[in-house]
Design a protein around this motif. Structure first.
Motif, PDB file in Angstrom:
ATOM      1  N   ARG A  28      24.864  41.340  50.903  1.00 13.86           N
ATOM      2  CA  ARG A  28      26.298  41.073  51.048  1.00 13.86           C
ATOM      3  C   ARG A  28      27.015  41.149  49.698  1.00 13.86           C
ATOM      4  O   ARG A  28      28.137  41.654  49.612  1.00 13.86           O
ATOM      5  CB  ARG A  28      26.514  39.706  51.699  1.00 13.86           C
ATOM      6  N   LEU A  29      26.374  40.652  48.648  1.00 15.95           N
ATOM      7  CA  LEU A  29      26.970  40.734  47.308  1.00 15.95           C
ATOM      8  C   LEU A  29      27.192  42.190  46.915  1.00 15.95           C
ATOM      9  O   LEU A  29      28.243  42.555  46.377  1.00 15.95           O
ATOM     10  CB  LEU A  29      26.072  40.036  46.283  1.00 15.95           C
ATOM     11  N   TYR A  30      26.175  43.007  47.182  1.00 19.36           N
ATOM     12  CA  TYR A  30      26.288  44.434  46.890  1.00 19.36           C
ATOM     13  C   TYR A  30      27.428  45.050  47.705  1.00 19.36           C
ATOM     14  O   TYR A  30      28.249  45.815  47.179  1.00 19.36           O
ATOM     15  CB  TYR A  30      24.965  45.116  47.217  1.00 19.36           C
ATOM     16  N   ALA A  31      27.501  44.700  48.978  1.00 12.45           N
ATOM     17  CA  ALA A  31      28.536  45.246  49.850  1.00 12.45           C
ATOM     18  C   ALA A  31      29.928  44.762  49.455  1.00 12.45           C
ATOM     19  O   ALA A  31      30.912  45.500  49.571  1.00 12.45           O
ATOM     20  CB  ALA A  31      28.242  44.874  51.300  1.00 12.45           C
ATOM     21  N   LEU A  32      30.026  43.522  48.963  1.00 14.93           N
ATOM     22  CA  LEU A  32      31.303  43.002  48.495  1.00 14.93           C
ATOM     23  C   LEU A  32      31.857  43.843  47.351  1.00 14.93           C
ATOM     24  O   LEU A  32      33.052  44.161  47.312  1.00 14.93           O
ATOM     25  CB  LEU A  32      31.131  41.548  48.028  1.00 14.93           C
ATOM     26  N   VAL A  33      30.989  44.186  46.413  1.00  7.26           N
ATOM     27  CA  VAL A  33      31.408  45.007  45.277  1.00  7.26           C
ATOM     28  C   VAL A  33      31.936  46.353  45.763  1.00  7.26           C
ATOM     29  O   VAL A  33      32.986  46.834  45.320  1.00  7.26           O
ATOM     30  CB  VAL A  33      30.242  45.210  44.288  1.00  7.26           C
ATOM     31  N   GLU A  34      31.221  46.969  46.700  1.00  5.02           N
ATOM     32  CA  GLU A  34      31.647  48.279  47.203  1.00  5.02           C
ATOM     33  C   GLU A  34      32.944  48.185  47.995  1.00  5.02           C
ATOM     34  O   GLU A  34      33.777  49.093  47.945  1.00  5.02           O
ATOM     35  CB  GLU A  34      30.537  48.898  48.058  1.00  5.02           C
ATOM     36  N   GLU A  35      33.137  47.069  48.709  1.00  8.88           N
ATOM     37  CA  GLU A  35      34.379  46.871  49.456  1.00  8.88           C
ATOM     38  C   GLU A  35      35.556  46.748  48.489  1.00  8.88           C
ATOM     39  O   GLU A  35      36.632  47.328  48.719  1.00  8.88           O
ATOM     40  CB  GLU A  35      34.266  45.596  50.305  1.00  8.88           C
ATOM     41  N   LEU A  36      35.372  46.013  47.398  1.00 10.53           N
ATOM     42  CA  LEU A  36      36.427  45.865  46.401  1.00 10.53           C
ATOM     43  C   LEU A  36      36.690  47.175  45.672  1.00 10.53           C
ATOM     44  O   LEU A  36      37.841  47.499  45.347  1.00 10.53           O
ATOM     45  CB  LEU A  36      36.063  44.759  45.408  1.00 10.53           C
ATOM     46  N   ARG A  37      35.626  47.938  45.404  1.00  8.49           N
ATOM     47  CA  ARG A  37      35.781  49.236  44.752  1.00  8.49           C
ATOM     48  C   ARG A  37      36.603  50.178  45.633  1.00  8.49           C
ATOM     49  O   ARG A  37      37.483  50.893  45.151  1.00  8.49           O
ATOM     50  CB  ARG A  37      34.418  49.885  44.488  1.00  8.49           C
ATOM     51  N   ALA A  38      36.321  50.187  46.916  1.00  9.71           N
ATOM     52  CA  ALA A  38      36.999  51.086  47.833  1.00  9.71           C
ATOM     53  C   ALA A  38      38.490  50.774  47.917  1.00  9.71           C
ATOM     54  O   ALA A  38      39.318  51.677  48.118  1.00  9.71           O
ATOM     55  CB  ALA A  38      36.362  51.003  49.216  1.00  9.71           C
ATOM     56  N   ALA A  39      38.848  49.488  47.779  1.00  7.72           N
ATOM     57  CA  ALA A  39      40.251  49.084  47.894  1.00  7.72           C
ATOM     58  C   ALA A  39      40.997  49.158  46.566  1.00  7.72           C
ATOM     59  O   ALA A  39      42.228  49.152  46.546  1.00  7.72           O
ATOM     60  CB  ALA A  39      40.333  47.662  48.445  1.00  7.72           C
ATOM     61  N   ALA A  40      40.283  49.204  45.427  1.00  6.49           N
ATOM     62  CA  ALA A  40      40.903  49.142  44.104  1.00  6.49           C
ATOM     63  C   ALA A  40      41.955  50.236  43.941  1.00  6.49           C
ATOM     64  O   ALA A  40      41.781  51.355  44.448  1.00  6.49           O
ATOM     65  CB  ALA A  40      39.829  49.274  43.026  1.00  6.49           C
ATOM     66  N   PRO A  41      43.076  49.916  43.248  1.00  8.64           N
ATOM     67  CA  PRO A  41      43.345  48.635  42.564  1.00  8.64           C
ATOM     68  C   PRO A  41      43.972  47.560  43.454  1.00  8.64           C
ATOM     69  O   PRO A  41      44.324  46.501  42.979  1.00  8.64           O
ATOM     70  CB  PRO A  41      44.315  49.060  41.464  1.00  8.64           C
ATOM     71  N   ARG A  42      44.108  47.841  44.735  1.00 11.39           N
ATOM     72  CA  ARG A  42      44.706  46.867  45.644  1.00 11.39           C
ATOM     73  C   ARG A  42      43.766  45.684  45.828  1.00 11.39           C
ATOM     74  O   ARG A  42      42.590  45.871  46.143  1.00 11.39           O
ATOM     75  CB  ARG A  42      44.992  47.534  46.992  1.00 11.39           C
ATOM     76  N   PRO A  43      44.261  44.445  45.667  1.00 14.56           N
ATOM     77  CA  PRO A  43      43.400  43.269  45.872  1.00 14.56           C
ATOM     78  C   PRO A  43      43.175  42.992  47.354  1.00 14.56           C
ATOM     79  O   PRO A  43      43.993  43.352  48.197  1.00 14.56           O
ATOM     80  CB  PRO A  43      44.182  42.131  45.200  1.00 14.56           C
ATOM     81  N   LEU A  44      42.072  42.340  47.665  1.00 13.54           N
ATOM     82  CA  LEU A  44      41.759  41.926  49.029  1.00 13.54           C
ATOM     83  C   LEU A  44      41.706  40.402  49.072  1.00 13.54           C
ATOM     84  O   LEU A  44      41.185  39.761  48.163  1.00 13.54           O
ATOM     85  CB  LEU A  44      40.407  42.502  49.472  1.00 13.54           C
ATOM     86  N   THR A  45      42.210  39.825  50.142  1.00 13.02           N
ATOM     87  CA  THR A  45      42.206  38.376  50.272  1.00 13.02           C
ATOM     88  C   THR A  45      40.827  37.887  50.706  1.00 13.02           C
ATOM     89  O   THR A  45      40.029  38.643  51.281  1.00 13.02           O
ATOM     90  CB  THR A  45      43.240  37.910  51.308  1.00 13.02           C
ATOM     91  N   VAL A  46      40.574  36.620  50.443  1.00 16.19           N
ATOM     92  CA  VAL A  46      39.325  36.008  50.872  1.00 16.19           C
ATOM     93  C   VAL A  46      39.210  36.069  52.398  1.00 16.19           C
ATOM     94  O   VAL A  46      38.132  36.327  52.940  1.00 16.19           O
ATOM     95  CB  VAL A  46      39.231  34.548  50.369  1.00 16.19           C
ATOM     96  N   ALA A  47      40.327  35.849  53.074  1.00 14.31           N
ATOM     97  CA  ALA A  47      40.316  35.876  54.542  1.00 14.31           C
ATOM     98  C   ALA A  47      39.910  37.253  55.062  1.00 14.31           C
ATOM     99  O   ALA A  47      39.121  37.366  56.005  1.00 14.31           O
ATOM    100  CB  ALA A  47      41.693  35.500  55.075  1.00 14.31           C
ATOM    101  N   ALA A  48      40.427  38.300  54.425  1.00 17.44           N
ATOM    102  CA  ALA A  48      40.091  39.663  54.851  1.00 17.44           C
ATOM    103  C   ALA A  48      38.617  39.953  54.614  1.00 17.44           C
ATOM    104  O   ALA A  48      37.945  40.567  55.455  1.00 17.44           O
ATOM    105  CB  ALA A  48      40.961  40.672  54.108  1.00 17.44           C
ATOM    106  N   LEU A  49      38.094  39.515  53.474  1.00 18.47           N
ATOM    107  CA  LEU A  49      36.676  39.733  53.168  1.00 18.47           C
ATOM    108  C   LEU A  49      35.785  38.923  54.103  1.00 18.47           C
ATOM    109  O   LEU A  49      34.736  39.397  54.546  1.00 18.47           O
ATOM    110  CB  LEU A  49      36.398  39.369  51.708  1.00 18.47           C
ATOM    111  N   ALA A  50      36.206  37.697  54.415  1.00 19.73           N
ATOM    112  CA  ALA A  50      35.428  36.859  55.338  1.00 19.73           C
ATOM    113  C   ALA A  50      35.361  37.505  56.715  1.00 19.73           C
ATOM    114  O   ALA A  50      34.301  37.519  57.365  1.00 19.73           O
ATOM    115  CB  ALA A  50      36.040  35.466  55.415  1.00 19.73           C
ATOM    116  N   SER A  51      36.473  38.057  57.162  1.00 25.82           N
ATOM    117  CA  SER A  51      36.502  38.720  58.462  1.00 25.82           C
ATOM    118  C   SER A  51      35.634  39.975  58.447  1.00 25.82           C
ATOM    119  O   SER A  51      34.915  40.252  59.409  1.00 25.82           O
ATOM    120  CB  SER A  51      37.945  39.082  58.820  1.00 25.82           C
TER     121      SER A  51
END
Length: 242
Positions: A6-29
């Motif tokens: 999940r940690l690895y996937a979190l990094v890739e999710e943030l990379r894909a959205a960059a530079p747009r930030p993602l909320t904790v709620a969106a990541l939790a979902s």
């Protein structure tokens, strides 16, 4: 999903959205976990040096600097198994051993099913005779090389004599299971090789080091014939004399 994956996937999710930030709620979902779990995961990433950051206020959230991380690399099962085994063999005294361990964990976490099991099984059959070095010394050398900074060393030579040196690091050389810092020695006004397990202390000075060509520093030494493996670029040759 296991936490490492999940940690690895979190990094890739943030990379894909960059530079747009993602909320904790969106990541939790996205990962079907609680907000507190995501918060703990993001904090863990920060503590391990991953360049994630939070932005408060309207439109805020968590983001990552994509220039400070690598994009996804698609390894074959054999390539991933080979890398996992090689990284697993890195001893505690090997430069960048900590990064090697986390890299191996990420490779295994990114794999699934039989490929992951095969990589872990192969790594379990790789054993190395561990040599112990001073972690503080190793960390100081790693940072000096990465940042191009001058180091002050307390060095014990083969005869047991201790000397103080001020050096400008140029690279690392490995030979017969030993690691050497290759540097321009201001004290001797020449290129020298310092065996890492003979460095009693290493302190950064904060001063920017002059760039030195590694090959030129090795000319005339026992390491003059050192060659770079085609991919990794590390050196393997007989040691140079301090």
């Amino acid at each position: 999903m296991k936490r490492t994956a999940r940690l690895y996937a979190l990094v890739e999710e943030l990379r894909a959205a960059a530079p747009r930030p993602l909320t904790v709620a969106a990541l939790a979902s996205r990962f079907e976990v609680g907000a507190r779990t995501v918060q703990r995961d993001l904090q863990a990433l920060m503590e391990t040096g991953v360049p994630v950051r939070s932005q408060s206020g309207r439109g805020g959230g968590w983001s990552i600097d994509p220039q400070m991380t690598l994009p996804p690399i698609h390894f074959t099962a054999d390539e991933a198994a080979a890398l996992t085994a090689a990284l697993a063999a890195a001893g505690a005294a090997t430069p960048y051993a900590g990064a090697a361990r986390t890299a191996a964990q990420k490779i295994v976490a990114s794999m699934a099913g039989p490929a992951s099991a095969a990589a872990q099984e192969l790594a379990a059959r790789i054993v190395a005779l561990q040599t112990h070095g001073d972690a503080a010394v190793r960390t100081a050398v790693e940072r000096a090389l990465a940042e191009g900074r001058v180091l002050r060393l307390s060095y014990n030579d083969a005869a047991g004599r201790t000397s103080e040196r001020v050096v400008e690091p140029a690279g690392l050389l490995t030979a017969e299971g030993r690691w050497y810092l290759i540097a321009w020695c201001r004290t001797r006004r020449a290129g020298r090789g310092f065996r890492l397990d003979r460095i009693a202390a290493a302190a950064p000075t904060g001063e920017r080091a002059q760039p030195h060509d590694l090959g030129e520093l090795l000319v005339g030494s026992a390491g003059a014939g050192a060659v770079r493996p085609t991919v990794l670029g590390s050196l393997t040759a007989p040691p140079v004399t301090p």
